[in-house]
Design an enzyme around this catalytic site. Structure first.
Site, PDB file in Angstrom:
ATOM      1  N   LYS A 116       0.437   3.447  -2.963  1.00  0.00           N
ATOM      2  CA  LYS A 116      -0.720   4.332  -3.177  1.00  0.00           C
ATOM      3  C   LYS A 116      -0.303   5.806  -3.154  1.00  0.00           C
ATOM      4  O   LYS A 116      -0.936   6.653  -3.775  1.00  0.00           O
ATOM      5  CB  LYS A 116      -1.800   4.056  -2.124  1.00  0.00           C
ATOM      6  CG  LYS A 116      -2.471   2.694  -2.338  1.00  0.00           C
ATOM      7  CD  LYS A 116      -3.346   2.249  -1.180  1.00  0.00           C
ATOM      8  CE  LYS A 116      -3.949   0.871  -1.495  1.00  0.00           C
ATOM      9  NZ  LYS A 116      -4.441   0.149  -0.349  1.00  0.00           N
ATOM     10  N   TYR A 118      -3.490  -2.276 -10.526  1.00  0.00           N
ATOM     11  CA  TYR A 118      -3.427  -2.172  -9.061  1.00  0.00           C
ATOM     12  C   TYR A 118      -2.565  -3.284  -8.456  1.00  0.00           C
ATOM     13  O   TYR A 118      -1.742  -3.042  -7.574  1.00  0.00           O
ATOM     14  CB  TYR A 118      -4.854  -2.206  -8.490  1.00  0.00           C
ATOM     15  CG  TYR A 118      -4.878  -2.205  -6.982  1.00  0.00           C
ATOM     16  CD1 TYR A 118      -4.554  -1.056  -6.267  1.00  0.00           C
ATOM     17  CD2 TYR A 118      -5.175  -3.362  -6.267  1.00  0.00           C
ATOM     18  CE1 TYR A 118      -4.527  -1.060  -4.876  1.00  0.00           C
ATOM     19  CE2 TYR A 118      -5.155  -3.371  -4.884  1.00  0.00           C
ATOM     20  CZ  TYR A 118      -4.837  -2.220  -4.196  1.00  0.00           C
ATOM     21  OH  TYR A 118      -4.803  -2.218  -2.819  1.00  0.00           O
ATOM     22  N   SER A 167       0.794  -1.240   0.000  1.00  0.00           N
ATOM     23  CA  SER A 167       0.000   0.000   0.000  1.00  0.00           C
ATOM     24  C   SER A 167       0.820   1.280   0.000  1.00  0.00           C
ATOM     25  O   SER A 167       0.256   2.352  -0.237  1.00  0.00           O
ATOM     26  CB  SER A 167      -0.922   0.022   1.218  1.00  0.00           C
ATOM     27  OG  SER A 167      -2.183  -0.427   0.851  1.00  0.00           O
ATOM     28  N   VAL A 191       1.144  -3.801   3.862  1.00  0.00           N
ATOM     29  CA  VAL A 191       1.090  -5.100   4.540  1.00  0.00           C
ATOM     30  C   VAL A 191       2.341  -5.956   4.312  1.00  0.00           C
ATOM     31  O   VAL A 191       2.470  -7.021   4.893  1.00  0.00           O
ATOM     32  CB  VAL A 191      -0.177  -5.916   4.175  1.00  0.00           C
ATOM     33  CG1 VAL A 191      -1.435  -5.239   4.680  1.00  0.00           C
ATOM     34  CG2 VAL A 191      -0.248  -6.187   2.690  1.00  0.00           C
ATOM     35  N   TYR A 239      -4.259   2.849   7.728  1.00  0.00           N
ATOM     36  CA  TYR A 239      -5.498   2.062   7.831  1.00  0.00           C
ATOM     37  C   TYR A 239      -6.393   2.695   8.897  1.00  0.00           C
ATOM     38  O   TYR A 239      -6.524   3.910   8.933  1.00  0.00           O
ATOM     39  CB  TYR A 239      -5.168   0.591   8.136  1.00  0.00           C
ATOM     40  CG  TYR A 239      -4.130   0.029   7.183  1.00  0.00           C
ATOM     41  CD1 TYR A 239      -4.395  -0.025   5.820  1.00  0.00           C
ATOM     42  CD2 TYR A 239      -2.896  -0.413   7.628  1.00  0.00           C
ATOM     43  CE1 TYR A 239      -3.444  -0.533   4.936  1.00  0.00           C
ATOM     44  CE2 TYR A 239      -1.947  -0.923   6.738  1.00  0.00           C
ATOM     45  CZ  TYR A 239      -2.236  -0.971   5.410  1.00  0.00           C
ATOM     46  OH  TYR A 239      -1.305  -1.458   4.537  1.00  0.00           O
TER      47      TYR A 239
HETATM   48  N1  GLU Z   1      -2.366  -5.277  -2.296  1.00  0.00           N
HETATM   49  C1  GLU Z   1      -2.959  -5.195  -1.027  1.00  0.00           C
HETATM   50  C2  GLU Z   1      -4.456  -5.335  -1.130  1.00  0.00           C
HETATM   51  O1  GLU Z   1      -5.073  -4.662  -1.894  1.00  0.00           O
HETATM   52  C3  GLU Z   1      -2.575  -3.905  -0.391  1.00  0.00           C
HETATM   53  C4  GLU Z   1      -2.737  -4.050   1.027  1.00  0.00           C
HETATM   54  C5  GLU Z   1      -1.995  -3.067   1.826  1.00  0.00           C
HETATM   55  O2  GLU Z   1      -0.757  -3.005   1.834  1.00  0.00           O
HETATM   56  O3  GLU Z   1      -2.708  -2.338   2.509  1.00  0.00           O
HETATM   57  O4  GLU Z   1      -5.047  -6.124  -0.450  1.00  0.00           O
END
Ligand code: GLU
Length: 304
Positions: A66, A188, A63, A258, A240
């Site tokens: 992002k 993505y 993530s 994650v 998060y």
């Molecule tokens: N590729 C992960 C998902 O979409 C990203 C999760 C993350 O690092 O928050 O589930």
């Protein structure tokens, strides 16, 4: 500020840290990582850097990517972007569906999965080769041309990405996704699979600490207002449903993934990347948060 001394102290203090966290396993390929990995790399706007541990080994940034896709999209679009997503902390899990349904397919912010999927949709609309665009952006701001996707992680995620597919489909039903769903999911999943080490992440995030400019060549990637907005979003939405806790304990804008990585910045002072794969129950690196809390406590510097 003697960052080397501070990092040495932290390394010493945490050498016997009893870590109850768990490595992410919902993407099977991520569960193969060695849970004992631990590294920190701090890059100053003065050009010096300081590190300890496993800072040269690449891991899945997940993530954290992002922030990069948001940066590319903010370079392209003005305030129209905010018609398709909001800028509020979600207070819910990053892949939650029910809030998205209640809010008519408008993601709470760009750093939860639904927001990042809208960003991927925009990349697909704007570029013929969106994955190359992403990779080239990251290579440019970090100054490391060898940064690449991790094919195995991307494939693993693709085979287990049902919830992301559900989020994209739900948003499409509300008209907030314009392109073919499998195309934007592909972008993505590859974006999440980008592999970088702590040093490369700290270098890339220097842009957000250095008023939008690459430190080594002064190229302006983002204007100061856009950087301030991205930093505000990292502060309020980067962890998060634990952004409040991170602000309370660490007090820096940042983003976690994650894969166990966290990158944080102190505007005009430094960027710092930490990697430890065991996550707490909210999905943030447990030892990573502990490390950054000690860093900001020991430096006594605060953005507040
Ligand atoms: N590729 C992960 C998902 O979409 C990203 C999760 C993350 O690092 O928050 O589930």
């Amino acid at each position: 500020m003697d960052y080397t001394k501070i990092l040495n102290e932290i390394s010493e203090e945490l050498s016997n840290f009893n870590n109850p966290g768990k490595v992410a396993s919902y993407i099977p390929e991520l569960s193969k990582v060695d849970p004992s990995k631990f590294g920190v790399h701090l890059y100053c706007t003065s050009g010096t850097h300081h590190a300890f541990g496993d800072t040269q080994e690449r891991f899945s940034i997940q993530s954290i990517s992002k922030v990069f896709s948001l940066s590319i999209v903010m370079r392209l679009l003005g305030d129209d972007l905010w018609k398709r997503m909001d800028v509020e902390p979600s207070g819910n899990a990053y892949n939650s569906l029910f809030q998205l349904e209640r809010e008519n397919g408008i993601p709470r912010n760009p750093f939860i999965n639904s927001g990042a999927l809208v960003l991927a949709d925009i990349l697909v609309s704007e570029f013929d080769h969106p994955k190359d665009k992403l990779l080239n952006f990251v290579r440019n701001i970090s100054g490391v041309p060898s940064i690449d996707f991790d094919e195995k992680v991307a494939q693993s995620e693709k085979h287990h990405g049902h919830r992301n597919a559900a989020l994209a489909n739900l948003m499409k039903s509300f008209g907030n996704i314009k392109n073919d769903i499998s195309t934007l999911l592909d972008v993505y999943f590859y974006q999440c699979s980008i592999a970088m080490n702590c040093e490369e992440l700290a270098k890339a995030f220097m842009v957000y600490a250095n008023e939008g400019k690459i430190l080594n060549n002064d190229e302006e990637i983002l204007n100061p207002m856009k950087v301030q907005r991205i930093n505000a979003l990292m502060q309020t939405c980067g962890f998060y449903d634990e952004a409040g806790e991170f602000a309370f304990r660490v007090g820096l804008p940042g983003k976690s993934g994650v894969g166990g990585g966290i990158v944080a910045i102190h505007p005009e002072k430094y960027s710092v990347a930490v990697w430890s794969p065991k996550l707490n129950e909210r999905g943030n690196s447990l030892l990573g948060m502990e490390t950054l809390e000690r860093l900001t406590t020991k430096t006594g510097l605060s953005i507040f």
